[in-house]
Design an enzyme around this catalytic site. Sequence first.
Site, PDB file in Angstrom:
ATOM      1  N   GLU A  27       0.840  -1.204   0.000  1.00  0.00           N
ATOM      2  CA  GLU A  27       0.000   0.000   0.000  1.00  0.00           C
ATOM      3  C   GLU A  27       0.873   1.251   0.000  1.00  0.00           C
ATOM      4  O   GLU A  27       1.853   1.323   0.752  1.00  0.00           O
ATOM      5  CB  GLU A  27      -0.890  -0.030   1.248  1.00  0.00           C
ATOM      6  CG  GLU A  27      -2.260   0.544   1.031  1.00  0.00           C
ATOM      7  CD  GLU A  27      -3.092  -0.277   0.063  1.00  0.00           C
ATOM      8  OE1 GLU A  27      -3.136   0.100  -1.138  1.00  0.00           O
ATOM      9  OE2 GLU A  27      -3.701  -1.260   0.497  1.00  0.00           O
ATOM     10  N   THR A  29       2.828   2.104  -2.225  1.00  0.00           N
ATOM     11  CA  THR A  29       4.135   1.788  -2.816  1.00  0.00           C
ATOM     12  C   THR A  29       4.163   2.100  -4.309  1.00  0.00           C
ATOM     13  O   THR A  29       5.236   2.305  -4.869  1.00  0.00           O
ATOM     14  CB  THR A  29       4.476   0.295  -2.624  1.00  0.00           C
ATOM     15  OG1 THR A  29       3.342  -0.468  -3.047  1.00  0.00           O
ATOM     16  CG2 THR A  29       4.783  -0.036  -1.183  1.00  0.00           C
ATOM     17  N   SER A  61     -25.463   8.042 -15.397  1.00  0.00           N
ATOM     18  CA  SER A  61     -25.108   7.096 -14.338  1.00  0.00           C
ATOM     19  C   SER A  61     -26.389   6.544 -13.721  1.00  0.00           C
ATOM     20  O   SER A  61     -27.218   7.312 -13.216  1.00  0.00           O
ATOM     21  CB  SER A  61     -24.279   7.787 -13.256  1.00  0.00           C
ATOM     22  OG  SER A  61     -24.376   7.048 -12.047  1.00  0.00           O
ATOM     23  N   LEU A 115     -12.233   0.618  -3.062  1.00  0.00           N
ATOM     24  CA  LEU A 115     -12.163  -0.558  -3.941  1.00  0.00           C
ATOM     25  C   LEU A 115     -12.064  -0.141  -5.403  1.00  0.00           C
ATOM     26  O   LEU A 115     -12.373  -0.913  -6.305  1.00  0.00           O
ATOM     27  CB  LEU A 115     -13.379  -1.472  -3.728  1.00  0.00           C
ATOM     28  CG  LEU A 115     -13.534  -2.054  -2.319  1.00  0.00           C
ATOM     29  CD1 LEU A 115     -14.655  -3.093  -2.290  1.00  0.00           C
ATOM     30  CD2 LEU A 115     -12.241  -2.707  -1.834  1.00  0.00           C
ATOM     31  N   SER A 116     -11.638   1.093  -5.619  1.00  0.00           N
ATOM     32  CA  SER A 116     -11.335   1.573  -6.965  1.00  0.00           C
ATOM     33  C   SER A 116     -12.514   1.611  -7.911  1.00  0.00           C
ATOM     34  O   SER A 116     -12.426   1.155  -9.044  1.00  0.00           O
ATOM     35  CB  SER A 116     -10.243   0.720  -7.597  1.00  0.00           C
ATOM     36  OG  SER A 116      -9.042   1.051  -7.031  1.00  0.00           O
ATOM     37  N   SER A 117     -13.606   2.208  -7.458  1.00  0.00           N
ATOM     38  CA  SER A 117     -14.723   2.387  -8.384  1.00  0.00           C
ATOM     39  C   SER A 117     -14.304   3.305  -9.531  1.00  0.00           C
ATOM     40  O   SER A 117     -14.758   3.139 -10.662  1.00  0.00           O
ATOM     41  CB  SER A 117     -15.938   2.964  -7.657  1.00  0.00           C
ATOM     42  OG  SER A 117     -15.604   4.160  -7.010  1.00  0.00           O
ATOM     43  N   SER A 118     -13.401   4.240  -9.265  1.00  0.00           N
ATOM     44  CA  SER A 118     -13.008   5.151 -10.350  1.00  0.00           C
ATOM     45  C   SER A 118     -12.169   4.425 -11.397  1.00  0.00           C
ATOM     46  O   SER A 118     -12.375   4.600 -12.596  1.00  0.00           O
ATOM     47  CB  SER A 118     -12.283   6.379  -9.809  1.00  0.00           C
ATOM     48  OG  SER A 118     -11.120   6.021  -9.116  1.00  0.00           O
ATOM     49  N   ASP A 162      -4.294   0.657  -9.391  1.00  0.00           N
ATOM     50  CA  ASP A 162      -5.736   0.395  -9.504  1.00  0.00           C
ATOM     51  C   ASP A 162      -6.133   0.093 -10.938  1.00  0.00           C
ATOM     52  O   ASP A 162      -6.900  -0.832 -11.205  1.00  0.00           O
ATOM     53  CB  ASP A 162      -6.534   1.605  -9.007  1.00  0.00           C
ATOM     54  CG  ASP A 162      -6.214   1.932  -7.563  1.00  0.00           C
ATOM     55  OD1 ASP A 162      -5.604   1.089  -6.887  1.00  0.00           O
ATOM     56  OD2 ASP A 162      -6.568   3.040  -7.129  1.00  0.00           O
ATOM     57  N   TYR A 211      -3.482  12.186   0.467  1.00  0.00           N
ATOM     58  CA  TYR A 211      -2.781  11.317  -0.468  1.00  0.00           C
ATOM     59  C   TYR A 211      -1.683  12.085  -1.207  1.00  0.00           C
ATOM     60  O   TYR A 211      -0.532  11.657  -1.266  1.00  0.00           O
ATOM     61  CB  TYR A 211      -3.797  10.748  -1.470  1.00  0.00           C
ATOM     62  CG  TYR A 211      -3.222   9.745  -2.441  1.00  0.00           C
ATOM     63  CD1 TYR A 211      -3.279   8.389  -2.169  1.00  0.00           C
ATOM     64  CD2 TYR A 211      -2.613  10.153  -3.631  1.00  0.00           C
ATOM     65  CE1 TYR A 211      -2.762   7.464  -3.050  1.00  0.00           C
ATOM     66  CE2 TYR A 211      -2.085   9.238  -4.510  1.00  0.00           C
ATOM     67  CZ  TYR A 211      -2.163   7.895  -4.219  1.00  0.00           C
ATOM     68  OH  TYR A 211      -1.633   6.987  -5.099  1.00  0.00           O
TER      69      TYR A 211
HETATM   70  C1  GLA Z   1      -5.113   4.699  -4.283  1.00  0.00           C
HETATM   71  C2  GLA Z   1      -4.332   5.003  -5.553  1.00  0.00           C
HETATM   72  C3  GLA Z   1      -3.339   3.884  -5.871  1.00  0.00           C
HETATM   73  C4  GLA Z   1      -2.480   3.539  -4.651  1.00  0.00           C
HETATM   74  C5  GLA Z   1      -3.346   3.357  -3.407  1.00  0.00           C
HETATM   75  C6  GLA Z   1      -2.519   3.201  -2.150  1.00  0.00           C
HETATM   76  O1  GLA Z   1      -5.953   3.594  -4.480  1.00  0.00           O
HETATM   77  O2  GLA Z   1      -5.197   5.188  -6.648  1.00  0.00           O
HETATM   78  O3  GLA Z   1      -2.535   4.253  -6.975  1.00  0.00           O
HETATM   79  O4  GLA Z   1      -1.491   4.500  -4.438  1.00  0.00           O
HETATM   80  O5  GLA Z   1      -4.238   4.441  -3.194  1.00  0.00           O
HETATM   81  O6  GLA Z   1      -1.765   2.047  -2.196  1.00  0.00           O
END
Ligand code: GLA
Length: 356
Positions: A27, A29, A61, A115-118, A162, A211
């Site tokens: 994470e 990284t 949407s 969980l990376s919806s984007s 992601d 972030y």
């Molecule tokens: C988000 C970012 C990723 C990654 C994580 C942390 O999801 O989109 O690129 O940096 O945070 O690991």
Amino acid sequence: MPDFQQIFGQPPQTEASAPGRVNLLGEHTDYNDGFVLPTAIPQRTTVQLSLSNDSQHHFYSQELDQKVSISEKHPTTEGFASYILGCIRVLETAGYTIPPLNLYVNSSVPMGSGLSSSAALEVATLRGLRKLLNLNIDDIQIAQFGQQAEIQYAGVQCGIMDQMASSLADTNSMLFLDTRTLERRVLPFPAGAEILAIDSGVPRTLAGSGYNQRRAECEEAAKLLKVKALRDIADPQAVEILPEPLRRRARHVVTENNRVLEVLQGVSAIRFGELMNASHASLRDDYEVSVPALDTLVAMLQETPGVFGARLTGAGFGGACVALVEEGKADAIASNILTRYENTGNKGHILVPEIP
Ligand code: GLA
């Protein structure tokens, strides 16, 4: 909910989809050129597309029941539409011509849980455009274009994890990725184990600013250590000369990369769990991206029989945690934990395994 035909007055010409992801280890990284270990989740984002009859892009949407039109006069947007428009703009910058489109999104990837919806929306959009317009782009380029869209149009200085996970991972294995070389390896889950992901119910409010700040701190640390990126440091002792908070930030990244590399050698579920626990402690104490609710939830998981290990997943500042648990026990463990968690005044819910 209205379907494509009802929204746009014509049937879709094509459709494509992409999954969300949960990161098991590695994470913060990826923007340090390091190593990550995500897997895809069953929840997916689907886009349906057709060419539009006028000179505008129209996006809808289903989850938000929101329609957005983009014209020459109003060439920018926000919210879900910014990810789609971002993908279109990135392709245009790369020299592709994108005609006016109708695009309908529906998604079972939870928004705002980490969980990376984007990324799922970006990868689904780019796959849909590839199909509709016969674009000659491969899955890695799709991930790269998606990342550019996120950085340039959604304002998060994210790494490539992601979008690579959404574009290349599946739900049956872990995807080891070297984010510098993009070398990949598909690894089996540790024997006898399965994944459990739980949303803490705490929204990721500071995710954007916190972030970008962490990323800047890592870049500063790499500069002081005279390396291209923190990935180039293997010995945690090397960061001891840095001033605070850079020392702790760098220590997280270096130890986290080492944890992922250890998994690459092949480890048992028990060892994998220990590495996840160590990752959480490092994210909490050194990287400072956890919040009290996540610490509570993770601690409850860690002390529950049948759980090998647990940690926050994704950027942090709220959102979800992930645990590695004994095969077949995820549902029972989750309902037990969620009741106890509710007694602390929070409301979580289970994300993986997906509840039908
Ligand atoms: C988000 C970012 C990723 C990654 C994580 C942390 O999801 O989109 O690129 O940096 O945070 O690991």
